[in-house]
Design an enzyme around this catalytic site. Sequence first.
Site, PDB file in Angstrom:
ATOM      1  N   HIS A   7       0.830  -1.208   0.000  1.00 45.74           N
ATOM      2  CA  HIS A   7       0.000   0.000   0.000  1.00 45.74           C
ATOM      3  C   HIS A   7       0.857   1.247   0.000  1.00 45.74           C
ATOM      4  CE1 HIS A   7       0.533  -0.851   4.383  1.00 45.74           C
ATOM      5  NE2 HIS A   7       0.639   0.457   4.486  1.00 45.74           N
ATOM      6  N   HIS A  79       3.987   7.059   3.833  1.00 46.24           N
ATOM      7  CA  HIS A  79       4.925   5.948   3.660  1.00 46.24           C
ATOM      8  C   HIS A  79       4.461   5.033   2.535  1.00 46.24           C
ATOM      9  CE1 HIS A  79       2.090   4.112   6.671  1.00 46.24           C
ATOM     10  NE2 HIS A  79       2.295   3.008   5.978  1.00 46.24           N
ATOM     11  N   GLU A 130       7.753   1.020   4.977  1.00 44.99           N
ATOM     12  CA  GLU A 130       7.234  -0.026   5.850  1.00 44.99           C
ATOM     13  C   GLU A 130       7.457  -1.366   5.153  1.00 44.99           C
ATOM     14  OE1 GLU A 130       2.960   0.137   6.345  1.00 44.99           O
ATOM     15  OE2 GLU A 130       3.008  -1.130   8.135  1.00 44.99           O
TER      16      GLU A 130
HETATM   17 CO    CO Z   1       1.236   1.198   6.298  1.00 43.93          CO
END
Ligand code: CO
Length: 134
Positions: A7, A79, A130
């Site tokens: 994502h 992020h 991440e």
């Molecule tokens: Co995330």
Amino acid sequence: MIGRLNHVAIAVPDLEAAAARYRDALGVKVGAPQDEPDHGVTVVFVELDNTKIEFLHPLGENSPIAPFLERNPSGGIHHVCYEVEDIMAARDRLIASGARVLGDGQPKTGAHGKPVLFLHPKDFDGTLVELEQV
Ligand code: CO
């Protein structure tokens, strides 16, 4: 080592406005807001064919994204999340390469109930990364 883009997280000052723009102008399926008190955020998931967008909005007093929104009052990409098969192996390889893992270096349970780590943005071209074990 990394796999799919899981994502892209976008911090937004107004969750409803962001959701409406993606639903009405971009024509995609947008979920209902979900409070995640453990992470200090309210999240709206946007499902795309090949990945997800996550809108993040601060929840509670010490939200980790509040300082980001103070610096970027109209919102911005917070992020990107890449998938890995083995998060401990990924962590060890990154540390060996000189990258900094945020926090105590131990994976935490992320917003999807899976182990995640965050890498220092200064080590990745100004972008918070991440890693999520899938
Ligand atoms: Co995330």
